[in-house]
Enzyme design. Structure first.
Site: not given
Ligand code: UN1
Length: 517
Positions: A247-248, A252, A269
């Site tokens: 998320g943002s 996070g 992430e």
């Molecule tokens: C995301 O935007 O959280 O590489 C994941 C990509 C995708 C996954 C994005 N396979 O754009």
């Protein structure tokens, strides 16, 4: 269900996924006990109500955790290849349901149907990966410094993995985490975004069936629903050794602090601010495709979306013209209609943020190259459709430094050599994805060197989005440092144990220490 929804075959998709108008949002398989307020899910495609999902109360959460922790005591002792077999069957089910699930993703989230299918394909791919992995959870063996001693390491299951996911990849990110966590012997509790709760229930229905068919405890996969307060139940819960959150950056930081306060592990992430460097040696045609898909795909709502194009001054005008021309071909509209390239933003709050960002960019001195704006009228009634915009800007603008989850592309110029471009590329707080378009080996290798891109992902002659599951996915700096999916990302889902075995009749101490009795 609205008439519009019926015309897209959504009703049929919902039926195939076992979804009703009211769904239990707290669930461990067939054992549903969500009792909180209902969360209504409206489609950004046409504004229609898709269905409702009950949210999780703290009492519900306790039941879920009991189911999860008791399932773990059983699941951790199942041999890993057998756990892989369960994941293989899950992947098979996803193959069967690829179209309805892809359609629901498209309808509830707003991404194009092709991208919805692509997202389900990522789930299938990670299942395949995890099945192979289930026979490869290798540790190392080491040579002991002591005679007659053997030393090795092994990986054991961790426990309950908490997953908090975002609306933009409402199903794939869950699968990246679960497919690995399950073969590692963990059980999962998932809080999907409250903006895409139906996708959550659909996934839970699929895995619940697999668990039932295999006579496995339903607590292996649990679903909870609600806003940040429900997420907080997991981040502060010592029974959850790992929280994986997407998320943002703002979210996070809150999650990281709550988990760290109890010395738990987090896998983060978070936001990206991804750039493509376009050097004088770039293939312009490839650059245009990569940049436009990167900027407008998923309506600019991927964490890997291309937000900045850093173009060498010698080809700036040429690239600017080619990209602007390409934007003229873009068709914006219903994402389930495969003639359209760009669907809606997730909701009207996102539309407001998009508008505010464009205003800010202009206020800071940016010049609008391709005008944005909110679309109204036939087919745009949800109020969530916006025009992809291009702004000539500077990297130092505050708004360029931020991640705006919308199709806004900033054109930046560099002069001199590729180091200047790399400095701009790295000159933001985020560090997720990056790319260089060049046929010049020296430039490419510089970009990939230790003094090159500081991102978790660095591509050559490919855009910033669309990573394959086989590589570790994630980024540095304020992107949070986590790695999901491929490579050895599985290690975070396990605990490592170092074992030293003495097969002699002596007890020598390490470091040669003498201790005689
Ligand atoms: C995301 O935007 O959280 O590489 C994941 C990509 C995708 C996954 C994005 N396979 O754009």
């Amino acid at each position: 269900m609205s008439e519009t929804a019926v015309s897209f075959g959504i009703d049929e998709a919902l039926k195939k996924l076992g979804l009703n108008q009211i769904n239990e949002g707290t669930s461990t398989g067939s054992n549903n006990f969500g009792s909180g307020d209902a969360i209504a899910s409206y489609s950004p495609v046409d504004g229609a109500l898709i269905g409702k999902v009950k949210s999780t109360t703290s009492e519900d959460y306790e039941k879920v955790m009991q189911a999860a922790t008791s399932a773990f005591t059983e699941w951790r002792s199942v041999p890993a290849p057998q756990r892989g077999e369960m994941v293989r069957q899950f992947g098979e089910k996803l193959r069967e349901l690829k179209e309805p699930l892809g359609k629901l993703v498209s309808y509830e989230m707003g991404k194009s149907y092709q991208e919805g299918l692509g997202e389900v394909q990522e789930m299938i791919d990670i299942c395949d990966f995890a099945v192979g992995l289930s026979r490869q959870l290798h540790g190392l063996t080491m040579h002991s410094e002591r005679p007659g001693h053997r030393m090795y390491e092994q990986y054991h299951p961790l426990g309950v993995v908490g997953i908090i996911s975002a609306f933009n990849f409402p199903v794939a990110v869950w699968a990246w985490n679960t497919a690995l966590a399950w073969v590692c012997g963990d059980v999962c509790v998932w809080k999907p975004s409250e903006k895409t709760p139906m996708c959550g229930v659909a996934c839970q229905n699929i895995i619940a069936e697999v668990l039932k068919e295999n006579n496995l405890p339903e607590g292996i996969s649990c679903l909870i629903n609600g806003d940040y307060k429900v997420g907080e139940m997991m981040t502060t819960d010592t029974r959850v050794p790992l929280v994986s959150a997407t998320g943002s950056i703002r979210m996070g930081k809150i999650v990281a602090q709550a988990v760290a306060a109890r010395l738990g592990k987090s896998l983060l992430e978070l936001g990206g601010n991804n750039a493509i460097i376009v050097t004088p040696d770039a293939d312009i045609k490839m650059t245009v495709i990569g940049a436009v898909f990167g900027a407008v795909g998923t309506a600019g709502q991927r964490c890997t979306s291309t937000r900045r194009l850093i173009i060498h001054e010698s080809i700036y005008d040429q690239v600017k013209e080619a990209v602007t021309d390409a934007y003229k071909q873009l068709r914006i509209g219903n994402p389930l209609d495969e003639n359209n390239h760009v669907g809606p933003l997730i909701d009207t709050d996102a539309v407001n943020m998009y508008q505010k960002a464009l205003e800010e960019a202009e206020k800071e001195g940016g010049s609008i190259l391709v005008e944005g704006g909110v679309l109204t009228g036939d087919g745009y009634e949800s109020g969530c459709y916006v025009k992809p915009a291009i702004v000539e800007a500077k990297n130092s603008f505050q708004i360029v430094q931020e991640e705006t989850f919308a199709p806004i592309l900033y054109l930046l110029k560099y002069s001199g050599n590729v180091e200047d471009a790399i400095a701009q590329q790295n000159g933001v707080v985020q560090g997720l994805s990056s790319a260089i378009m060049t046929n010049n080996l020296r430039e490419a290798e510089r970009f990939l060197s230790a003094s090159g891109s500081d991102c978790g992902i660095a591509n050559v002659n490919i855009g910033t989005s669309g990573a394959e599951i086989g590589g570790a996915f994630g980024g540095e700096k304020e992107t949070g440092g986590g790695r999901e999916s491929g490579s050895d990302a599985w290690k975070v889902y396990m605990r490592r144990q170092t074992n030293t075995i003495n097969y002699t009749t002596e007890l020598p101490l390490a470091q040669g220490i003498k201790f005689d009795l």
